[in-house]
Enzyme design. Structure first.
Site, PDB file in Angstrom:
ATOM      1  N   LYS A 190       0.843  -1.203   0.000  1.00  0.00           N
ATOM      2  CA  LYS A 190       0.000   0.000   0.000  1.00  0.00           C
ATOM      3  C   LYS A 190       0.875   1.249   0.000  1.00  0.00           C
ATOM      4  O   LYS A 190       1.893   1.289   0.697  1.00  0.00           O
ATOM      5  CB  LYS A 190      -0.879  -0.035   1.261  1.00  0.00           C
ATOM      6  N   SER A 230      -9.799   1.508   3.005  1.00  0.00           N
ATOM      7  CA  SER A 230      -8.943   2.284   2.141  1.00  0.00           C
ATOM      8  C   SER A 230      -7.873   1.470   1.407  1.00  0.00           C
ATOM      9  O   SER A 230      -7.341   1.936   0.405  1.00  0.00           O
ATOM     10  CB  SER A 230      -8.256   3.372   2.962  1.00  0.00           C
ATOM     11  N   SER A 254      -9.914  -0.668   7.250  1.00  0.00           N
ATOM     12  CA  SER A 254      -9.292  -0.525   5.928  1.00  0.00           C
ATOM     13  C   SER A 254      -8.526  -1.738   5.407  1.00  0.00           C
ATOM     14  O   SER A 254      -8.119  -1.762   4.256  1.00  0.00           O
ATOM     15  CB  SER A 254      -8.349   0.679   5.920  1.00  0.00           C
TER      16      SER A 254
END
Lengths: 485, 95
Positions: A76, A151, A175
């Site tokens: 990420k 997210s 997330s």
């Protein structure tokens, strides 16, 4: 080549150790697939040339005793990577090149892993659908124009589409677990304090926690072995005795007591989710676990409390983006207007909303009514769990109140978007570990996940329960590769 | 309670985010719907509850005040938005 991308992380590691596959073969296979999968928009930054170079070096003189020997991994874009652009999905960091490495990613490279690139995410990890990223929304491989959740949406999508054998995300309110649930993958949020926050772009410091997103539970255990370590660079890192999670995995859960909280039966929840939850309960009974009805009475106050605590911490953390030392700058006629123009142009709408909420609840005269109140509610939510854990070892709930939705469906109403995290947020507020595992598919053929919540620092228990369930569930995503060009 | 346009502009000022009237009206609508949702907390009696400030609930460790990374001035300045090699440059603040 198609064989390579269908292997789990632990299977890949085995093949490399036995020298049946080289790091170069594996790395090239994932890169080739990523090149054909650009429509999903999972990557913000690729580092493919370097990855090939590193794979070559590993094959020549790598250490095959490492836990992730020569395994390529994309992460990420919230983890700072030395000398490689780190954006947090924001325009304000769109040109930021860190001069240091996050502790968690360093652990991956120290065990032989190779960085493929940085994956898309909601701006500053604020979002539940990966639609707030400055770099555009991510599409989920489970369906056309479907959100991957957020997210960590780029991470979930890349993992489900087999563009990386495993990945890491961050979980502040769900997330990791919510996108895992939406994409038919496994997502683990470890106990707060397990994985170092050093070098992760901060959102809400008392809630943020990094964790693995993987194809199955064994892979999650393997990744946790690598990234869960005490770190003196993170003042909230906890120095507890960590397990040997992968080696200790056991599918014997006879006699374990699993709580079913009645407050998670929310209005308007689709029947399918209710029935997956029931199936999960039946399965646990079959595996020899004891099912106990419990109550977590303050559950419905978790989300409102979260939307005070998280924005308050975010407004403080994001004060550093002022256009002075790094990141995007918009000039102004004086210092203040430079700050204001920079932040107005550099942040997207959702981030601005949360900074404004946070600033308001911390402003003079409102602190007691909002922030202090939310912290007291947080205590009550944690007490609920403490009470429940006097009679159970873990708790089973659905991961999300709905399956994945279409891009654009919830962008007009922030509150309807926030409701996605109704089952995941209480866990962050209480600092507990939780895992989402795929349980089945709904009528649209979109995956749905079950969440198992554990006691603080008892990740092994959590992994064992989900490992035993996974064996029986034998979930398969069976994606049709429709996005491949 | 509701947040009016004047308050929105005041919060924007405190947040150092410039907003025009159109944006302020959008934010007024969004923030009011979010706060309506947050107001649910008022139903809970928290008079006798201690706030939870940290989940770890341990005291912070002390460490020696030692320099561990040295000579990284150039690296740090590389990310500076202006091209100056020696300082962070901002608009003039003293007349």
């Amino acid at each position: 080549m198609s064989d390579i991308i269908n292997l789990t992380l632990s299977a890949l590691v085995n093949k490399i150790k036995k020298k049946e596959l080289s790091s170069q073969e594996i790395t090239s296979a994932y890169i080739a697939r990523a090149e054909k999968s650009k429509d999903l928009n999972t990557y913000i930054t690729t580092d493919f040339d370097n990855a090939i170079e590193k794979a070559k070096k590993f094959d020549e003189k790598g250490n095959f005793d490492y836990k992730l020997p020569g395994v390529p991994i994309a992460v990420k874009d919230l983890f700072c990577t030395n000398n490689l652009k780190t954006t947090a999905g924001s325009k304000i960091l769109s040109n930021f090149i860190p001069s240091y490495e996050s502790t968690v990613t360093q652990h991956l490279w120290d065990e032989g892993a190779i960085l493929l690139g940085k994956l898309n995410c909601d701006e500053f990890a604020m979002g539940s659908s990966n639609e707030t990223s400055f770099f555009g929304n991510v599409e989920s491989p489970v369906g056309k124009k479907v959100v991957p959740g957020g997210s960590s949406g780029g991470s979930a999508s890349a993992l489900a589409a087999k563009l990386t054998p495993t990945t890491i995300g961050t979980d502040t309110g769900g997330s990791i677990r919510q996108p895992a649930s939406f994409t038919g993958t496994v997502g683990l949020k470890p106990t707060y304090g397990s994985c170092s926050r050093y070098g992760i772009v901060a959102f809400a410091s008392s809630l943020d926690q990094a964790g693995p997103m993987t194809q199955d539970v064994s892979d999650a255990a393997l990744m946790l072995d690598v990234i869960s370590k005490y770190d003196s660079k993170d003042s909230t890192s906890v120095n507890f005795k960590r397990g040997d999670y992968f080696k200790s995995l056991s599918s014997n859960i006879k006699g374990k007591k699993i709580g079913i909280p009645k407050e998670y039966r929310v209005d308007g929840m689709p029947k399918e989710i209710e029935s997956f939850w029931q199936d999960g309960i039946t399965l646990l009974k079959k595996l020899g676990a004891k099912i106990i009805d419990i109550s977590l009475p303050h559950t419905k106050f978790a989300l409102p409390a979260y939307y005070i605590v998280a924005p308050a911490e975010a407004s403080s953390n994001l004060a550093r983006y002022d256009g002075v030392k790094y990141g995007y700058r918009s000039e102004g006629e004086n210092l203040i207007s430079m700050y204001e123009n920079t932040r107005s142009e550099g942040f997207g709408d959702e981030v601005k909303r949360r900074i404004m909420i946070g600033t308001y609840v911390l402003s003079s005269g409102y602190y007691d009514a909002y922030y202090l109140k939310a912290q007291k509610i947080r205590r009550l939510i944690k007490n609920d769990f403490d009470d429940a854990y006097k009679s159970v070892d873990a708790i089973l709930t659905p991961s999300t109140p709905n399956s994945a939705f279409k891009i654009g469906d919830k962008t007009d109403d922030p509150v309807s978007m926030y409701l996605n995290d109704i089952f995941t947020v209480p866990v962050n507020l209480s600092g507990l570990p939780a895992i989402s595992i795929p349980a089945g598919k709904d009528k649209n053929n979109y995956p749905l996940g079950l969440q198992i919540i554990g006691k603080a620092f008892e990740e092994q228990n959590l992994l064992d329960i989900s490992y035993s369930m996974e064996k029986e569930l034998s979930f398969k995503n069976n994606l049709q590769d429709w996005w491949i060009k | 309670m509701s947040i009016d346009l004047k308050t929105i502009k005041h919060i924007a000022k405190l947040s150092r985010i410039s907003i025009d009237d159109k944006k302020a009206k959008e934010l007024e609508k969004d923030l009011n719907s979010i706060f309506e949702f947050i107001e649910a907390l008022n139903k809970v009696d928290t008079q006798k509850v201690d706030p939870l400030t940290s989940i770890a609930e341990t005291s912070l460790k002390l460490r020696g005040d030692e320099v561990k990374t040295k000579n990284i001035r150039e690296q740090i300045l590389k990310n500076s938005p202006n091209e100056n090699k020696d300082f962070f440059v901002v608009p003039k603040v003293v007349e």
